[in-house]
Design an enzyme around this catalytic site. Sequence first.
Site: not given
Ligand SMILES: NC(=O)c1ccc[n+]([C@@H]2O[C@H](COP(=O)([O-])OP(=O)(O)OC[C@H]3O[C@@H](n4cnc5c(N)ncnc54)[C@H](O)[C@@H]3O)[C@@H](O)[C@H]2O)c1
Length: 454
Positions: A35, A227, A273, A283, A286, A343
């Site tokens: 990445k 949240k 709705l 999300c 989970k 989506k």
């Molecule tokens: N995706 C959404 O729409 C959304 C919206 C609100 C909140 N969240 C929350 O935000 C958080 C992240 O979600 P996401 O969708 O961006 O996840 P994601 O899986 O897209 O990204 C997570 C990233 O973290 C990296 N990672 C893992 N361990 C690591 C470490 N020790 N150090 C550095 N990088 C590391 C992974 O390689 C990955 O690139 C989650 O808790 C999720 O619930 C997500």
Amino acid sequence: MNVSILGTGYVGLTTGVCLAFLGHKVTCADADEGKIAMLENGEVPFYEPHLADLITEARCNLKFTTDYSQAIPGAQVIFIAVGTPPGPNGAPDLKYLQSAARGIGENLSGGFTVVVNKSTVPIGSGNWVGSLVREAFEQRNGRKSNGNFSVASNPEFLREGTALHDSLFPDRVVIGADTAQTGEVLYTLYRPILDQTFQPPPYLPRPEEVGAVPLISTDLASAELIKYAANAFLALKISYINEIGLLSEKVGADIAQIAKGIGLDARIGTRFLQSGIGWGGSCFGKDTAALIATAHEYGLEMPIVNAAREVNRRQRERVVDKLLGELRILKGRTIGLLGLAFKPHTDDLREAPALDIARKLIERGARVKAHDPVAMERFKREHPDLEVLCCETPEEVARDADAVVLVTEWPQYREMDWEAVAKTMRTAIVLDGRMVLDRARMSRAGLKYLGLAC
Ligand SMILES: NC(=O)c1ccc[n+]([C@@H]2O[C@H](COP(=O)([O-])OP(=O)(O)OC[C@H]3O[C@@H](n4cnc5c(N)ncnc54)[C@H](O)[C@@H]3O)[C@@H](O)[C@H]2O)c1
């Protein structure tokens, strides 16, 4: 300010790029070398509209690394935005959070640092992260951390597909902190967003109605619970209209009109709705499971949230039931799926209904073809086990199919030449899983129209 972001996924990268665009110096760190290599080459590892454009614009304020010793020392604010995927009992797996917190503690140096949980984390995680950072710092340095850092919670509410818009023009910013100093640092960081004083890029114009953004300044536990409670509420709103949709179908009512009639009540609101296949994505599933797991720890049941999950699960089965009702036998049939992502406007396949539906159809002996405007490469990479034939065009999906199912409401599927499509199908049946196609138009095009709630 000097800011570091740990985790460059949908949330971390969006946050980092927006803060860099606002003028902060941002280092984005990720454990995934692939990445970071892509980002250094100007490529974005996932599909999110305009993210590549904003990275280009903010490039002078952005650095990418896999090395915590490059990211942590000297940062005034460190966001943890790593994944918190569901664990086996519903509670999230916190191993990435744990490793990020330890890494921070091992590399912390310089002045006062605010460590921010932006990942969605269970109630109490703020304190836990604090203890992990402190422990790692003390082990590495052989001395007490003496208040050189504090932990805050800043939950994220962005939606994939409109992530930049949601980050620059949020409905609210929530900051949970136990000290005034911590809150003050984050207030300064977010000030351009809170006051809307920045000049947005031309492709992300500020909506007319956006004024100063409300700040909810609260304690750690409340921010963490906000949240989960918000996501659970949105999930149950969707399940509620789907439950009403079941009854509406039985009594011969029109679910679209019902949703409008309910939603125009200002106390309810029209969004979320839309009856259909239900939610997917990383999300809602989970976070509702995590809320239930947390409640159990305190001896509480969450009957409403449980019911929302059950209704959502049932919606996916209804797709297969509807096809069975119409075709009687699925063995040997060809079913086309329009849309794979959970989506439109994202390539995210986590908990996407299309995966479940494809699996169920294959189990019943059907052949499955599919199309998605942006998610097919990811689908082939992440689900090589699923025997789905990916087609270059949606028209190819329909050719010789016994039915097509609209699974993801990409706008282009609505605009297809359905008349031409109908002529190429073995049996011209369309199942509208998102209730977005015009029934009369489909009939005129020569298709038998089935809606998930009619
Ligand atoms: N995706 C959404 O729409 C959304 C919206 C609100 C909140 N969240 C929350 O935000 C958080 C992240 O979600 P996401 O969708 O961006 O996840 P994601 O899986 O897209 O990204 C997570 C990233 O973290 C990296 N990672 C893992 N361990 C690591 C470490 N020790 N150090 C550095 N990088 C590391 C992974 O390689 C990955 O690139 C989650 O808790 C999720 O619930 C997500």
